[in-house]
Design a protein around this motif. Structure first.
Motif, mmCIF file in Angstrom:
data_model
loop_
_atom_site.group_PDB
_atom_site.id
_atom_site.type_symbol
_atom_site.label_atom_id
_atom_site.label_comp_id
_atom_site.label_asym_id
_atom_site.label_seq_id
_atom_site.Cartn_x
_atom_site.Cartn_y
_atom_site.Cartn_z
ATOM 1 N N THR A 61 0.834 -1.205 0.000
ATOM 2 C CA THR A 61 0.000 0.000 0.000
ATOM 3 C C THR A 61 0.867 1.254 0.000
ATOM 4 N N TYR A 62 1.926 1.223 0.768
ATOM 5 C CA TYR A 62 2.807 2.389 0.855
ATOM 6 C C TYR A 62 3.605 2.589 -0.437
ATOM 7 N N PHE A 63 4.198 1.528 -0.977
ATOM 8 C CA PHE A 63 5.094 1.645 -2.121
ATOM 9 C C PHE A 63 4.357 1.728 -3.455
ATOM 10 N N GLY A 64 3.198 1.128 -3.561
ATOM 11 C CA GLY A 64 2.552 1.072 -4.863
ATOM 12 C C GLY A 64 3.398 0.280 -5.838
ATOM 13 N N ASN A 65 3.705 0.903 -6.989
ATOM 14 C CA ASN A 65 4.518 0.230 -8.004
ATOM 15 C C ASN A 65 6.015 0.451 -7.826
ATOM 16 N N ARG A 66 6.397 1.167 -6.788
ATOM 17 C CA ARG A 66 7.822 1.439 -6.582
ATOM 18 C C ARG A 66 8.529 0.241 -5.956
ATOM 19 N N ALA A 67 9.840 0.169 -6.157
ATOM 20 C CA ALA A 67 10.723 -0.812 -5.499
ATOM 21 C C ALA A 67 10.238 -2.247 -5.613
ATOM 22 N N PRO A 68 10.016 -2.743 -6.840
ATOM 23 C CA PRO A 68 9.537 -4.144 -6.967
ATOM 24 C C PRO A 68 10.507 -5.156 -6.383
ATOM 25 N N TRP A 69 11.804 -4.831 -6.353
ATOM 26 C CA TRP A 69 12.782 -5.778 -5.789
ATOM 27 C C TRP A 69 12.518 -6.059 -4.309
ATOM 28 N N LEU A 70 11.976 -5.061 -3.588
ATOM 29 C CA LEU A 70 11.717 -5.245 -2.158
ATOM 30 C C LEU A 70 10.747 -6.399 -1.928
ATOM 31 N N PHE A 71 9.757 -6.525 -2.780
ATOM 32 C CA PHE A 71 8.744 -7.560 -2.588
ATOM 33 C C PHE A 71 9.254 -8.932 -3.031
ATOM 34 N N GLU A 72 10.259 -8.935 -3.902
ATOM 35 C CA GLU A 72 10.964 -10.183 -4.178
ATOM 36 C C GLU A 72 11.784 -10.592 -2.963
ATOM 37 N N TYR A 73 12.413 -9.606 -2.318
ATOM 38 C CA TYR A 73 13.143 -9.889 -1.076
ATOM 39 C C TYR A 73 12.216 -10.544 -0.049
ATOM 40 N N LEU A 74 11.031 -9.941 0.128
ATOM 41 C CA LEU A 74 10.088 -10.452 1.121
ATOM 42 C C LEU A 74 9.598 -11.851 0.767
ATOM 43 N N LYS A 75 9.508 -12.131 -0.515
ATOM 44 C CA LYS A 75 8.979 -13.408 -0.981
ATOM 45 C C LYS A 75 9.956 -14.556 -0.753
ATOM 46 N N HIS A 76 11.258 -14.254 -0.777
ATOM 47 C CA HIS A 76 12.275 -15.312 -0.732
ATOM 48 C C HIS A 76 13.032 -15.254 0.599
ATOM 49 N N SER A 77 12.439 -15.861 1.620
ATOM 50 C CA SER A 77 13.042 -15.809 2.957
ATOM 51 C C SER A 77 14.157 -16.829 3.145
ATOM 52 N N ASP A 78 14.261 -17.808 2.256
ATOM 53 C CA ASP A 78 15.323 -18.814 2.323
ATOM 54 C C ASP A 78 16.537 -18.277 1.567
ATOM 55 N N ILE A 79 17.633 -18.051 2.276
ATOM 56 C CA ILE A 79 18.799 -17.448 1.618
ATOM 57 C C ILE A 79 19.423 -18.375 0.586
ATOM 58 N N ASN A 80 19.071 -19.654 0.625
ATOM 59 C CA ASN A 80 19.586 -20.601 -0.363
ATOM 60 C C ASN A 80 18.665 -20.737 -1.571
ATOM 61 N N ASP A 81 17.597 -19.962 -1.595
ATOM 62 C CA ASP A 81 16.696 -19.954 -2.747
ATOM 63 C C ASP A 81 17.458 -19.488 -3.989
ATOM 64 N N GLU A 82 17.129 -20.079 -5.130
ATOM 65 C CA GLU A 82 17.801 -19.743 -6.389
ATOM 66 C C GLU A 82 17.686 -18.256 -6.721
ATOM 67 N N TYR A 83 16.629 -17.624 -6.243
ATOM 68 C CA TYR A 83 16.461 -16.192 -6.508
ATOM 69 C C TYR A 83 17.680 -15.391 -6.088
ATOM 70 N N TRP A 84 18.303 -15.789 -4.972
ATOM 71 C CA TRP A 84 19.391 -15.000 -4.405
ATOM 72 C C TRP A 84 20.744 -15.261 -5.070
ATOM 73 N N THR A 85 20.849 -16.265 -5.913
ATOM 74 C CA THR A 85 22.150 -16.639 -6.474
ATOM 75 C C THR A 85 22.909 -15.472 -7.093
ATOM 76 N N PRO A 86 22.271 -14.610 -7.913
ATOM 77 C CA PRO A 86 23.021 -13.488 -8.495
ATOM 78 C C PRO A 86 23.468 -12.441 -7.482
ATOM 79 N N CYS A 87 22.951 -12.526 -6.260
ATOM 80 C CA CYS A 87 23.252 -11.524 -5.230
ATOM 81 C C CYS A 87 24.224 -12.037 -4.174
#
Length: 560
Positions: A234-260
Motif C-alpha cells: 500500500t505504501y510503495f505502490g509500483n515502486r521498489a519491486p525488488w523489495l517484494f521479491e526480497y520479502l517473498k524469498h526468505s530462504d537465503i539458499n533460494d535460487e532467486y538470491w544466487t546473483p546476489c
C-alpha cells in the motif's frame, strides 16, 4: 585534454579544497577535467558515467585509473569522496551510474545485474585511448558490493581494491538471522524515489540512502502495520519491486538470491585489498568474514575497523589510509606501512596494530544468576529462572547498535527498565577486562509459543549507572528446537575494554523493532501474518546452565 572534457569550475575547486581538509586528504597536486560518457552493455543498454582526468604536465603519466560503480548518483557530494578527491591527486577516475539509476538506461533490480554489467564496463574501458593497462576499484556500501560482483570473475588487470562497509552477500544481510531486516525497506524507499540530482548539496546529501534518519513518518507507520507485506505494498505502490521479491524469498539458499551472493569472489581475488568497517556498521560481520577468508588464502589484505557507524565508516575518516594504499599498489610511489589489522578498542579509546583478527584469547565466563545478576561462580540448583513477555503489538525498540543510520554507541539504559527485557548485570569489576573477538552465550531458554526471536545485547554500565551498548546479536528461533539443550548464540565481533569499576551487562529480549521484522508468535510467517500471540520467554539459570563467555585478551597488538 579530451574532446568534450570540462575544466573544473571555481566552485568545484572550492568544494574540493574544503572537503579535502575535512577528510585529511592533504594537498592537491593538480586540477582535473571531467567528461560525460556512455558505456554500452551486451544487451544494448547504455550506462551513464563521468570520466575524470588529472591535468598533469606533458610527458607524465597519471598515477593510475580507479573504477567506481554507484547507484546513488554522480552529483557533487558523492563524486567528491569517490572520484574528484583522487583526480586532484593524479588519478584517472571512471564514475559509473549502475543500471537504471541517474541517467543509466535499463531497470534497477537491486544486486542482480552488477556482475555482468561490471564485466562489460571493464571491456569498454580497455578499448579507450586513455586506458594504460591496469586499474583499481573503489567505493563503499553498494559501491563495494559492485566490486565483489565484478570479482566473481576478477579481471587480471585489476591491481587493487578499496572496499569499505560492503556486503558480498545480499541474501545474508536481508534474511541471515531468520528475520527480515527492515532497513531494506527504508533503503528501497529512498532508492525508488530519488533519481534527481537537482537542489543544493545538502538537499542531495540528505536524500542519499544511508541518511535514513530523514525517512518519512509514513514509512514508519507502514512498517508498524500488519500484515507487513500488504502494508508495504500500500505504501510503495509500483515502486521498489525488488523489495517484494526480497520479502517473498526468505530462504537465503533460494535460487532467486544466487546473483546476489558473491562468495566465489572471496576464493578468486588475488589483488591487494583494503577493507574498512566500523563496530556499529550494518555489514561488519561480512567485512570481517572477508578479511578472515582472504587472509587464510594469503591474499595481501588489510583491515581497518573504527568506532564508526555505516556512514562514518564509508570513507569519511579513512581517506589518508586509502591514499597510502593506492600510492603503494596503484601509483607505485609510496608504501602502505599499516599493519594487517588496524583496530580501534572502545573503552580504551585507542587504535591497535595487529597481525590478525581476532587475536588469541582466553574465555572469561560469567554465569547468569537469579536476582538479575552476572557472576563468576555458578549459581545454585534452585536458582530462580528469569522470564518476560514479548508483545508483537508493542515490540521492544531498536536503540543504536548496527542500524544503517540510527546506529552507534548510545545510552540504552531505558531498555533495562522495560518489562519485556531480562537484564543480568555484574558487580563492579575489580580490574580492567579487555575483550577482542566474538562473545558467546550458552542460553537455556524456552518460549511459549515456541515461535519466537531472541535479541541479545552486551553492554557496559559505567560508574554513574549509565548503560552503553558494546555488541549484539539477533536470531529467529527454530520452533522444532530441542528445549532441553542450551542455545549457543554468537555476538558480532567487538573490541572493548571494560575498565575497573564498570559493570558487564547482558540484555535478553524477544525483538528489536524496527531493525528486524518482529516475531508474531503464530505459524503464519512474519511477512504475511496478521494475527499475533504474545510470547513468554524463560531463561533458566540454575546450576550454571546459562552463561556469557567473553574472549578476554591481555593488551594485544601495539598502539597504532
Amino acid at each position: 585534454m579530451l574532446a568534450g572534457a570540462l575544466k573544473r569550475s571555481f566552485s568545484a575547486a572550492s568544494l574540493d579544497y574544503l572537503g579535502a581538509r575535512y577528510v585529511g586528504a592533504g594537498h592537491e597536486i593538480c586540477s582535473y577535467t571531467s567528461q560525460p560518457v556512455r558505456i554500452p552493455m551486451r544487451d544494448g543498454v547504455h550506462l551513464a558515467a563521468d570520466f575524470y582526468a588529472p591535468e598533469i604536465p606533458a610527458g607524465k603519466n597519471p598515477a593510475g585509473l580507479i573504477l567506481i560503480q554507484c547507484c546513488y548518483g554522480r552529483g557533487s557530494g558523492i563524486s567528491f569522496i569517490n572520484a574528484r578527491i583522487y583526480a586532484a591527486r593524479g588519478y584517472q577516475a571512471l564514475f559509473v551510474s549502475t543500471r537504471g539509476t541517474y541517467g543509466s538506461e535499463g531497470v534497477f533490480d537491486s544486486g542482480r545485474s552488477e556482475h555482468l554489467d561490471s564485466q562489460d564496463i571493464v571491456i569498454w574501458m580497455r578499448q579507450q585511448p586513455w586506458y594504460r593497462g591496469s586499474f583499481a576499484t573503489l567505493g563503499a556500501s553498494y559501491l563495494g558490493y559492485c566490486q565483489w560482483a565484478l570479482f566473481n570473475d576478477p579481471p587480471e588487470d585489476c591491481v587493487a581494491a578499496v572496499i569499505p562497509v560492503a556486503p558480498h552477500d545480499q541474501a545474508l544481510h536481508a534474511w541471515g538471522t531468520g528475520s527480515f531486516r527492515l532497513d531494506r525497506a527504508s533503503w528501497s524507499d529512498e532508492m525508488s524515489r530519488r533519481q534527481d540530482e537537482k537542489g543544493s548539496f545538502l538537499e542531495r546529501l540528505a536524500n542519499m540512502p544511508g541518511f535514513s534518519f530523514l525517512r518519512s513518518p509514513e514509512l514508519d507507520n507502514a512498517l508498524a502495520r500488519l500484515p507487513l507485506e500488504k502494508s508495504l505494498r500500500t505504501y510503495f505502490g509500483n515502486r521498489a519491486p525488488w523489495l517484494f521479491e526480497y520479502l517473498k524469498h526468505s530462504d537465503i539458499n533460494d535460487e532467486y538470491w544466487t546473483p546476489c551472493r558473491h562468495h566465489a569472489a572471496l576464493d578468486r581475488v588475488k589483488m591487494p585489498i583494503l577493507l574498512i568497517s566500523g563496530w556499529y556498521d550494518s555489514f561488519t560481520e561480512q567485512t570481517l568474514h572477508q578479511f578472515k577468508h582472504l587472509k587464510q588464502r594469503n591474499v595481501n589484505v588489510n583491515l581497518i575497523v573504527g568506532p564508526w557507524t555505516h556512514v562514518q565508516a564509508s570513507g569519511l575518516f579513512s581517506v589518508p589510509d586509502i591514499l597510502d594504499f593506492l600510492a603503494e599498489n596503484v601509483a607505485k610511489t609510496g608504501s602502505y606501512k599499516h599493519p594487517a589489522a588496524k583496530i580501534y578498542v572502545t573503552g580504551a579509546e585507542e587504535w591497535r596494530a595487529m597481525s590478525d583478527w581476532p587475536p588469541k584469547s582466553q574465555p572469561k565466563t560469567f554465569y547468569l544468576q537469579d536476582r538479575k545478576s552476572l557472576g563468576l561462580v555458578s549459581p545454585a540448583e534452585n536458582a530462580t529462572p528469569a522470564s518476560f513477555i514479548f508483545n508483537p503489538l508493542e515490540p521492544t525498540p531498536s536503540l543504536g547498535g548496527n542500524q544503517m543510520a540510527a546506529g552507534g554507541r548510545v545510552d540504552d539504559s531505558e531498555l533495562a527498565d522495560r518489562s519485556d527485557v531480562s537484564v543480568f548485570t555484574s558487580e563492579p569489576l575489580k580490574e580492567d577486562l579487555e575483550i577482542l573477538g566474538a562473545p558467546t552465550v550458552h542460553l537455556m531458554h524456552t518460549s511459549d509459543p515456541p515461535i519466537a526471536d531472541l535479541f541479545l545485547r552486551l553492554c557496559e554500565v559505567d560508574t554513574r549507572g549509565v548503560s552503553h551498548n558494546v555488541t549484539e546479536m539477533y536470531q529467529a528461533l527454530q520452533p522444532s528446537r530441542e528445549t532441553g539443550k542450551s542455545l549457543l548464540l554468537t555476538f558480532r565481533d567487538c573490541a572493548h575494554r571494560f575498565k575497573k569499576g564498570t559493570r558487564v551487562r547482558l540484555l535478553v529480549a524477544g525483538g528489536s523493532f524496527p531493525l528486524y521484522a518482529r516475531s508474531l508468535g503464530t505459524s503464519n510467517d512474519r511477512v504475511r501474518g496478521e494475527n499475533t500471540v504474545p510470547q513468554k520467554h524463560t531463561v533458566i539459570v540454575a546450576d550454571g546452565v546459562s552463561r556469557l563467555v567473553l574472549p578476554e585478551c591481555q593488551m594485544s597488538g601495539n598502539v597504532a
